[in-house]
Motif scaffolding. Sequence first.
Motif, PDB file in Angstrom:
ATOM      1  N   PHE A 112       0.829  -1.198   0.000  1.00 46.91           N
ATOM      2  CA  PHE A 112       0.000   0.000   0.000  1.00 46.91           C
ATOM      3  C   PHE A 112       0.868   1.254   0.000  1.00 46.91           C
ATOM      4  CE2 PHE A 112       0.437  -1.431   4.404  1.00 46.91           C
ATOM      5  CZ  PHE A 112       0.739  -0.279   5.120  1.00 46.91           C
ATOM      6  N   VAL A 113       0.249   2.351  -0.465  1.00 43.11           N
ATOM      7  CA  VAL A 113       0.905   3.650  -0.494  1.00 43.11           C
ATOM      8  C   VAL A 113       0.024   4.634   0.250  1.00 43.11           C
ATOM      9  CG1 VAL A 113       1.700   5.571  -1.933  1.00 43.11           C
ATOM     10  CG2 VAL A 113       2.045   3.208  -2.701  1.00 43.11           C
ATOM     11  N   VAL A 114       0.644   5.354   1.192  1.00 37.90           N
ATOM     12  CA  VAL A 114      -0.032   6.425   1.913  1.00 37.90           C
ATOM     13  C   VAL A 114       0.628   7.733   1.499  1.00 37.90           C
ATOM     14  CG1 VAL A 114      -0.624   7.398   4.172  1.00 37.90           C
ATOM     15  CG2 VAL A 114      -0.524   4.904   3.878  1.00 37.90           C
ATOM     16  N   VAL A 115      -0.186   8.715   1.107  1.00 35.06           N
ATOM     17  CA  VAL A 115       0.315  10.033   0.739  1.00 35.06           C
ATOM     18  C   VAL A 115      -0.159  11.037   1.778  1.00 35.06           C
ATOM     19  CG1 VAL A 115       0.253  11.881  -0.986  1.00 35.06           C
ATOM     20  CG2 VAL A 115       0.420   9.499  -1.722  1.00 35.06           C
ATOM     21  N   GLY A 116       0.823  11.753   2.351  1.00 37.43           N
ATOM     22  CA  GLY A 116       0.508  12.760   3.354  1.00 37.43           C
ATOM     23  C   GLY A 116      -0.044  14.027   2.733  1.00 37.43           C
ATOM     24  N   ASP A 117      -0.533  14.926   3.569  1.00 32.11           N
ATOM     25  CA  ASP A 117      -1.086  16.193   3.093  1.00 32.11           C
ATOM     26  C   ASP A 117      -0.039  17.035   2.372  1.00 32.11           C
ATOM     27  OD1 ASP A 117      -3.580  15.506   4.083  1.00 32.11           O
ATOM     28  OD2 ASP A 117      -3.289  16.594   5.971  1.00 32.11           O
ATOM     29  N   ASP A 118       1.250  16.770   2.631  1.00 30.29           N
ATOM     30  CA  ASP A 118       2.328  17.508   1.960  1.00 30.29           C
ATOM     31  C   ASP A 118       2.685  16.902   0.603  1.00 30.29           C
ATOM     32  OD1 ASP A 118       3.577  15.151   2.726  1.00 30.29           O
ATOM     33  OD2 ASP A 118       5.123  16.120   3.942  1.00 30.29           O
ATOM     34  N   GLY A 119       1.967  15.848   0.190  1.00 34.22           N
ATOM     35  CA  GLY A 119       2.201  15.227  -1.103  1.00 34.22           C
ATOM     36  C   GLY A 119       3.235  14.113  -1.105  1.00 34.22           C
ATOM     37  N   ARG A 120       3.850  13.873   0.035  1.00 37.69           N
ATOM     38  CA  ARG A 120       4.862  12.808   0.111  1.00 37.69           C
ATOM     39  C   ARG A 120       4.188  11.450   0.272  1.00 37.69           C
ATOM     40  NH1 ARG A 120       9.688  15.180   3.913  1.00 37.69           N
ATOM     41  NH2 ARG A 120      10.134  16.975   2.612  1.00 37.69           N
ATOM     42  N   GLY A 121       4.652  10.491  -0.541  1.00 38.61           N
ATOM     43  CA  GLY A 121       4.081   9.153  -0.483  1.00 38.61           C
ATOM     44  C   GLY A 121       5.074   8.142   0.050  1.00 38.61           C
ATOM     45  N   VAL A 122       4.572   7.210   0.860  1.00 35.80           N
ATOM     46  CA  VAL A 122       5.401   6.133   1.397  1.00 35.80           C
ATOM     47  C   VAL A 122       4.774   4.805   0.989  1.00 35.80           C
ATOM     48  CG1 VAL A 122       6.342   5.042   3.471  1.00 35.80           C
ATOM     49  CG2 VAL A 122       6.168   7.545   3.345  1.00 35.80           C
ATOM     50  N   LEU A 123       5.617   3.957   0.384  1.00 37.10           N
ATOM     51  CA  LEU A 123       5.218   2.618  -0.034  1.00 37.10           C
ATOM     52  C   LEU A 123       5.612   1.609   1.034  1.00 37.10           C
ATOM     53  CD1 LEU A 123       4.489   0.336  -2.131  1.00 37.10           C
ATOM     54  CD2 LEU A 123       6.857   0.520  -2.914  1.00 37.10           C
ATOM     55  N   VAL A 124       4.672   0.741   1.385  1.00 34.02           N
ATOM     56  CA  VAL A 124       4.947  -0.410   2.253  1.00 34.02           C
ATOM     57  C   VAL A 124       4.666  -1.644   1.417  1.00 34.02           C
ATOM     58  CG1 VAL A 124       4.272  -1.674   4.334  1.00 34.02           C
ATOM     59  CG2 VAL A 124       4.315   0.845   4.353  1.00 34.02           C
ATOM     60  N   HIS A 125       5.678  -2.502   1.262  1.00 30.60           N
ATOM     61  CA  HIS A 125       5.530  -3.732   0.463  1.00 30.60           C
ATOM     62  C   HIS A 125       5.729  -4.912   1.400  1.00 30.60           C
ATOM     63  CE1 HIS A 125       5.769  -6.464  -2.927  1.00 30.60           C
ATOM     64  NE2 HIS A 125       5.406  -5.450  -3.698  1.00 30.60           N
ATOM     65  N   LEU A 126       4.701  -5.706   1.584  1.00 36.13           N
ATOM     66  CA  LEU A 126       4.726  -6.819   2.531  1.00 36.13           C
ATOM     67  C   LEU A 126       5.256  -8.078   1.858  1.00 36.13           C
ATOM     68  CD1 LEU A 126       1.274  -6.091   4.185  1.00 36.13           C
ATOM     69  CD2 LEU A 126       3.547  -5.491   5.061  1.00 36.13           C
ATOM     70  N   GLY A 127       6.573  -8.230   1.905  1.00 41.67           N
ATOM     71  CA  GLY A 127       7.222  -9.392   1.300  1.00 41.67           C
ATOM     72  C   GLY A 127       7.611  -9.149  -0.141  1.00 41.67           C
ATOM     73  N   ILE A 128       8.418 -10.061  -0.671  1.00 39.81           N
ATOM     74  CA  ILE A 128       8.905  -9.987  -2.047  1.00 39.81           C
ATOM     75  C   ILE A 128       8.173 -11.038  -2.885  1.00 39.81           C
ATOM     76  CG2 ILE A 128      10.950 -10.218  -3.521  1.00 39.81           C
ATOM     77  CD1 ILE A 128      10.888  -7.733  -1.618  1.00 39.81           C
ATOM     78  N   ASP A 129       7.721 -10.634  -4.056  1.00 42.84           N
ATOM     79  CA  ASP A 129       6.957 -11.489  -4.985  1.00 42.84           C
ATOM     80  C   ASP A 129       5.624 -11.950  -4.388  1.00 42.84           C
ATOM     81  OD1 ASP A 129       8.914 -11.257  -6.960  1.00 42.84           O
ATOM     82  OD2 ASP A 129      10.010 -13.006  -6.204  1.00 42.84           O
ATOM     83  N   THR A 130       5.124 -11.214  -3.410  1.00 41.50           N
ATOM     84  CA  THR A 130       3.874 -11.606  -2.752  1.00 41.50           C
ATOM     85  C   THR A 130       2.641 -11.310  -3.598  1.00 41.50           C
ATOM     86  OG1 THR A 130       4.105  -9.555  -1.499  1.00 41.50           O
ATOM     87  CG2 THR A 130       4.674 -11.609  -0.369  1.00 41.50           C
ATOM     88  N   VAL A 131       2.782 -10.539  -4.675  1.00 43.91           N
ATOM     89  CA  VAL A 131       1.664 -10.343  -5.596  1.00 43.91           C
ATOM     90  C   VAL A 131       1.219 -11.697  -6.145  1.00 43.91           C
ATOM     91  CG1 VAL A 131       3.104  -9.927  -7.649  1.00 43.91           C
ATOM     92  CG2 VAL A 131       0.796  -8.970  -7.532  1.00 43.91           C
ATOM     93  N   GLN A 132       2.156 -12.651  -6.248  1.00 48.66           N
ATOM     94  CA  GLN A 132       1.847 -13.984  -6.767  1.00 48.66           C
ATOM     95  C   GLN A 132       0.898 -14.761  -5.857  1.00 48.66           C
ATOM     96  OE1 GLN A 132       5.806 -15.528  -6.993  1.00 48.66           O
ATOM     97  NE2 GLN A 132       6.335 -14.316  -8.793  1.00 48.66           N
ATOM     98  N   LEU A 133       0.766 -14.336  -4.610  1.00 49.26           N
ATOM     99  CA  LEU A 133      -0.129 -15.034  -3.676  1.00 49.26           C
ATOM    100  C   LEU A 133      -1.591 -14.657  -3.887  1.00 49.26           C
ATOM    101  CD1 LEU A 133       2.026 -14.812  -0.429  1.00 49.26           C
ATOM    102  CD2 LEU A 133       1.727 -16.773  -1.959  1.00 49.26           C
TER     103      LEU A 133
END
Length: 151
Positions: free
Chosen positions: A59-80
């Motif tokens: 998921f990506v959260v974007v703050g009110d200042d326009g900055r976005g932070v990506l959190v990726h839970l594991g590697i290649d987990t889209v395959q799940l």
Amino acid sequence: MTTVLAPVTGVAVRLGAVPDPVFSEGLVGPGMAIEPDRASGTAVAPIAGTIVKLHPHAFVVVGDDGRGVLVHLGIDTVQLRGEGFEPLAVEGDRVSAGQPVVAWDPAGVEASGRHPICPVVALDAAAGTVSGLVAGAVTAGDDLFEWDDPA
């Protein structure tokens, strides 16, 4: 300055430890990664803002200042295809820093043959604006790094 929180509990490590060159070489942006505890848990929002992208595994959260932070839970987990993940929010939700976003099972990710390490990336960050990168034990909601204003 933006303080980015640890989204999961575990051991903070440099992005270079992530077994995926997109993250380890900083192609997405600077940040840290967390080798998560293997107990089922919850990934929390690293900053306050709006969830602009939400997949079961990232998921990506974007703050009110326009900055976005990506959190990726594991590697290649889209395959799940979502197995082992339960979104607790939806795209467009406003979240506070530390608010639960996704419940997940790191041990299940590992059992599937994928690495459960979690990159936490400052998207589109200017060179030299991420600081305070400290490796070691973290609990979800602890300070992970600072995203400074560009000089």
